[in-house]
Design a protein around this motif. Structure first.
Motif, PDB file in Angstrom:
ATOM      1  N   ARG A  96       1.253  -1.509  -0.089  1.00 20.15           N
ATOM      2  CA  ARG A  96      -0.062  -0.096  -0.105  1.00 20.15           C
ATOM      3  C   ARG A  96       1.186   1.111   0.033  1.00 20.15           C
ATOM      4  N   HIS A  97       1.955   1.069   1.150  1.00 19.56           N
ATOM      5  CA  HIS A  97       2.943   1.860   0.816  1.00 19.56           C
ATOM      6  C   HIS A  97       4.219   2.478   0.028  1.00 19.56           C
ATOM      7  N   ASP A  98       4.603   1.851  -1.010  1.00 15.89           N
ATOM      8  CA  ASP A  98       5.394   0.962  -1.480  1.00 15.89           C
ATOM      9  C   ASP A  98       5.388   2.349  -2.290  1.00 15.89           C
ATOM     10  N   HIS A  99       6.515   2.378  -3.591  1.00 16.42           N
ATOM     11  CA  HIS A  99       6.409   3.144  -4.982  1.00 16.42           C
ATOM     12  C   HIS A  99       6.000   2.055  -6.008  1.00 16.42           C
ATOM     13  N   PRO A 100       4.997   2.521  -6.631  1.00 15.46           N
ATOM     14  CA  PRO A 100       4.761   0.926  -7.874  1.00 15.46           C
ATOM     15  C   PRO A 100       5.711   0.522  -8.661  1.00 15.46           C
ATOM     16  N   LEU A 101       6.792   0.657  -8.671  1.00 14.06           N
ATOM     17  CA  LEU A 101       8.163   0.573  -8.980  1.00 14.06           C
ATOM     18  C   LEU A 101       8.935  -0.700  -8.431  1.00 14.06           C
ATOM     19  N   ALA A 102       9.050  -0.673  -7.146  1.00 16.19           N
ATOM     20  CA  ALA A 102       8.789  -1.698  -5.894  1.00 16.19           C
ATOM     21  C   ALA A 102       7.968  -2.601  -6.293  1.00 16.19           C
ATOM     22  N   SER A 103       6.702  -2.203  -6.618  1.00 18.75           N
ATOM     23  CA  SER A 103       5.656  -3.885  -6.497  1.00 18.75           C
ATOM     24  C   SER A 103       5.778  -4.434  -7.167  1.00 18.75           C
ATOM     25  N   LEU A 104       6.369  -3.774  -8.592  1.00 20.45           N
ATOM     26  CA  LEU A 104       6.490  -4.142  -9.639  1.00 20.45           C
ATOM     27  C   LEU A 104       7.744  -4.892 -10.008  1.00 20.45           C
ATOM     28  N   TRP A 105       8.645  -4.153  -9.156  1.00 19.16           N
ATOM     29  CA  TRP A 105      10.032  -5.237  -9.730  1.00 19.16           C
ATOM     30  C   TRP A 105       9.760  -6.476  -8.665  1.00 19.16           C
ATOM     31  N   TYR A 106       9.836  -7.324  -7.234  1.00 14.14           N
ATOM     32  CA  TYR A 106       9.370  -7.763  -6.484  1.00 14.14           C
ATOM     33  C   TYR A 106       8.478  -8.805  -7.079  1.00 14.14           C
ATOM     34  N   ALA A 107       7.473  -8.491  -7.410  1.00 14.90           N
ATOM     35  CA  ALA A 107       6.184  -9.378  -7.941  1.00 14.90           C
ATOM     36  C   ALA A 107       7.391 -10.052  -9.224  1.00 14.90           C
ATOM     37  N   GLY A 108       7.950  -9.389 -10.062  1.00 15.67           N
ATOM     38  CA  GLY A 108       8.657  -9.837 -11.193  1.00 15.67           C
ATOM     39  C   GLY A 108       9.243 -10.780 -11.085  1.00 15.67           C
ATOM     40  N   LEU A 109      10.529 -10.331  -9.803  1.00 20.44           N
ATOM     41  CA  LEU A 109      11.897 -10.445  -9.165  1.00 20.44           C
ATOM     42  C   LEU A 109      11.542 -12.121  -8.567  1.00 20.44           C
ATOM     43  N   ALA A 110      10.422 -12.351  -8.157  1.00 15.50           N
ATOM     44  CA  ALA A 110      10.094 -14.451  -7.292  1.00 15.50           C
ATOM     45  C   ALA A 110       9.153 -14.686  -8.271  1.00 15.50           C
ATOM     46  N   GLY A 111       8.424 -14.525  -9.150  1.00 18.41           N
ATOM     47  CA  GLY A 111       8.188 -14.464 -10.634  1.00 18.41           C
ATOM     48  C   GLY A 111       9.212 -15.819 -11.175  1.00 18.41           C
ATOM     49  N   PHE A 163       8.150 -15.422 -27.770  1.00 12.15           N
ATOM     50  CA  PHE A 163       9.309 -16.244 -26.225  1.00 12.15           C
ATOM     51  C   PHE A 163       9.177 -14.391 -25.641  1.00 12.15           C
ATOM     52  N   LEU A 164      10.246 -13.415 -26.916  1.00 13.10           N
ATOM     53  CA  LEU A 164      10.823 -12.248 -26.262  1.00 13.10           C
ATOM     54  C   LEU A 164       9.001 -11.545 -25.990  1.00 13.10           C
ATOM     55  N   GLY A 165       8.177 -11.425 -27.297  1.00  9.47           N
ATOM     56  CA  GLY A 165       7.608 -10.776 -26.982  1.00  9.47           C
ATOM     57  C   GLY A 165       6.163 -10.792 -25.665  1.00  9.47           C
ATOM     58  N   ILE A 166       6.124 -11.858 -25.408  1.00  7.97           N
ATOM     59  CA  ILE A 166       5.859 -12.438 -23.989  1.00  7.97           C
ATOM     60  C   ILE A 166       6.156 -12.308 -22.310  1.00  7.97           C
ATOM     61  N   GLY A 167       7.339 -11.488 -22.585  1.00  7.91           N
ATOM     62  CA  GLY A 167       7.884 -10.822 -21.562  1.00  7.91           C
ATOM     63  C   GLY A 167       7.715  -8.683 -21.930  1.00  7.91           C
ATOM     64  N   LEU A 168       7.695  -8.073 -22.818  1.00  4.12           N
ATOM     65  CA  LEU A 168       7.379  -7.182 -23.434  1.00  4.12           C
ATOM     66  C   LEU A 168       6.109  -7.059 -23.285  1.00  4.12           C
ATOM     67  N   LEU A 169       4.971  -7.764 -23.447  1.00  8.86           N
ATOM     68  CA  LEU A 169       3.583  -7.688 -22.737  1.00  8.86           C
ATOM     69  C   LEU A 169       3.896  -7.717 -21.810  1.00  8.86           C
ATOM     70  N   GLY A 170       4.174  -9.070 -20.464  1.00  3.13           N
ATOM     71  CA  GLY A 170       3.791  -8.543 -19.440  1.00  3.13           C
ATOM     72  C   GLY A 170       4.790  -7.636 -18.539  1.00  3.13           C
ATOM     73  N   ALA A 171       5.856  -6.668 -19.066  1.00  2.00           N
ATOM     74  CA  ALA A 171       5.803  -5.482 -18.479  1.00  2.00           C
ATOM     75  C   ALA A 171       5.150  -4.321 -18.491  1.00  2.00           C
ATOM     76  N   THR A 172       4.499  -4.866 -20.036  1.00  2.00           N
ATOM     77  CA  THR A 172       3.904  -3.375 -20.467  1.00  2.00           C
ATOM     78  C   THR A 172       2.728  -2.888 -20.729  1.00  2.00           C
ATOM     79  N   SER A 173       1.756  -4.504 -19.775  1.00  5.83           N
ATOM     80  CA  SER A 173       0.477  -4.542 -19.363  1.00  5.83           C
ATOM     81  C   SER A 173       0.625  -4.185 -17.667  1.00  5.83           C
ATOM     82  N   GLN A 174       1.627  -4.484 -16.584  1.00  5.28           N
ATOM     83  CA  GLN A 174       1.108  -4.140 -15.577  1.00  5.28           C
ATOM     84  C   GLN A 174       1.467  -2.504 -15.923  1.00  5.28           C
ATOM     85  N   LEU A 175       2.705  -2.248 -16.565  1.00  6.06           N
ATOM     86  CA  LEU A 175       2.812  -0.600 -16.095  1.00  6.06           C
ATOM     87  C   LEU A 175       1.923  -0.043 -17.050  1.00  6.06           C
ATOM     88  N   ALA A 176       0.874  -0.445 -17.717  1.00 12.29           N
ATOM     89  CA  ALA A 176      -0.263   0.365 -18.260  1.00 12.29           C
ATOM     90  C   ALA A 176      -0.641   0.582 -16.723  1.00 12.29           C
TER      91      ALA A 176
END
Length: 294
Positions: free
Chosen positions: A184-199, A222-235
């Motif tokens: 709740r109080h973390d920066h959105p990029l922190a949430s995005l980073w740690y969620a991706g790191l754990a996965g 295979f390259l595109g699925i990573g790009l779509l994963g990151a950009t969809s979460q960012l959007a």
């Protein structure tokens, strides 16, 4: 008591938030369509790894571009364990989604995904101490009726794969609850980073047991699925940043249009009318809950 309107605060840009949410919904369906295609010839674990490895490469590149001094404060978290837990739950939800997509129509899997907010409402009572009034309780019941209608008659013993979307929805609901609890109080990029790191770490550990060679023609996917994963979460994050969640969240339900279109054009899926009827009930319940919470 009437439902509460979305509270727009100074600095909000509602139209921009809605636009980002519409983009996020389309990107999510593109991501899952790519995953469905890849899982026909590769293990869902390998596809999951590509999704999170690509996510981390793109995000790491962005943080490097910001510079160490600027990016380090953005990754500070109040609960590293909590952030890793939510990342593992998201990864497990994604894995169950890919297992479901390999066997079931795209739209049917999305219908169960739409049921996650219903589980969030129920599970928030014992896990977060929240209260559910009668109106919200009735909405949850209506939504679960929609799930049963959309699923139709199923012989669970003959079709155990039909249980996978239930697990996906449960894990995604727990992910949302842990996000509310720990992020709740973390920066959105922190949430995005740690969620991706754990996965990425979890799927990398399992990858050697499920690896199959990737053909040259499959490499862009295979390259595109990573790009779509990151950009969809960012959007999705940008949508929530520019407008109240109760305003923009219902627009994510337009995924049903994209899922129907992609499922028919790419995979020849033509779900029965009961799937759309059930989806309508689930979406109505979800929108009510979002507006009520707002």
């Amino acid at each position: 008591m009437p439902t509460s309107p979305a509270k727009v605060i100074p600095g909000d840009r509602p139209l921009l938030g809605i636009g980002y949410m519409l983009i996020a919904g389309l990107l999510f369906v593109m991501l899952d369509s790519t995953a469905k295609w890849l899982t026909q010839t590769h293990s869902p674990v390998q596809v999951l790894w590509a999704r999170y490895a690509g996510h981390m490469v793109i995000l790491a590149g962005y943080l490097l571009w910001l510079g160490l001094a600027n990016s380090r404060p953005l990754l500070v978290t109040e609960s590293l364990g909590g952030q890793c837990l939510r990342g593992l739950l998201l990864g497990l939800a994604s894995l169950l989604a890919y297992l479901s997509l390999r066997e079931l129509p795209l739209l049917q899997v999305y219908v169960f995904h739409f049921g996650a907010p219903l589980l969030v409402t129920l599970l928030a009572v014992p896990l977060l101490g929240e209260r559910v009034d009668r109106a919200r309780g009735l909405a949850v019941m209506l939504g679960f009726v929609g799930v049963l209608v959309a699923m139709g008659p199923v012989d669970w013993r003959a079709q155990p794969v039909a249980l996978l979307p239930f697990g996906m929805a449960l894990c995604f609901a727990l992910y949302q609850l842990t996000t509310r609890r720990f992020g709740r109080h973390d920066h959105p990029l922190a949430s995005l980073w740690y969620a991706g790191l754990a996965g990425a770490l979890a799927s990398s550990i399992a990858l050697p047991f499920f690896w199959t060679p990737i053909g040259l023609a499959e490499l862009p996917y295979f390259l595109g699925i990573g790009l779509l994963g990151a950009t969809s979460q960012l959007a999705l994050i940008l949508a929530m940043r520019h407008a109240p969640a109760s305003l923009v969240s219902p627009f994510l339900y337009l995924q049903i249009v994209w899922a129907s279109l992609f499922g028919f054009v790419l995979f020849g899926d033509l779900p029965p009318l009961t799937t759309y009827l059930g989806a309508t009930l689930i979406i109505a319940a979800g929108i009510f809950l979002a507006r009520r919470r707002g």
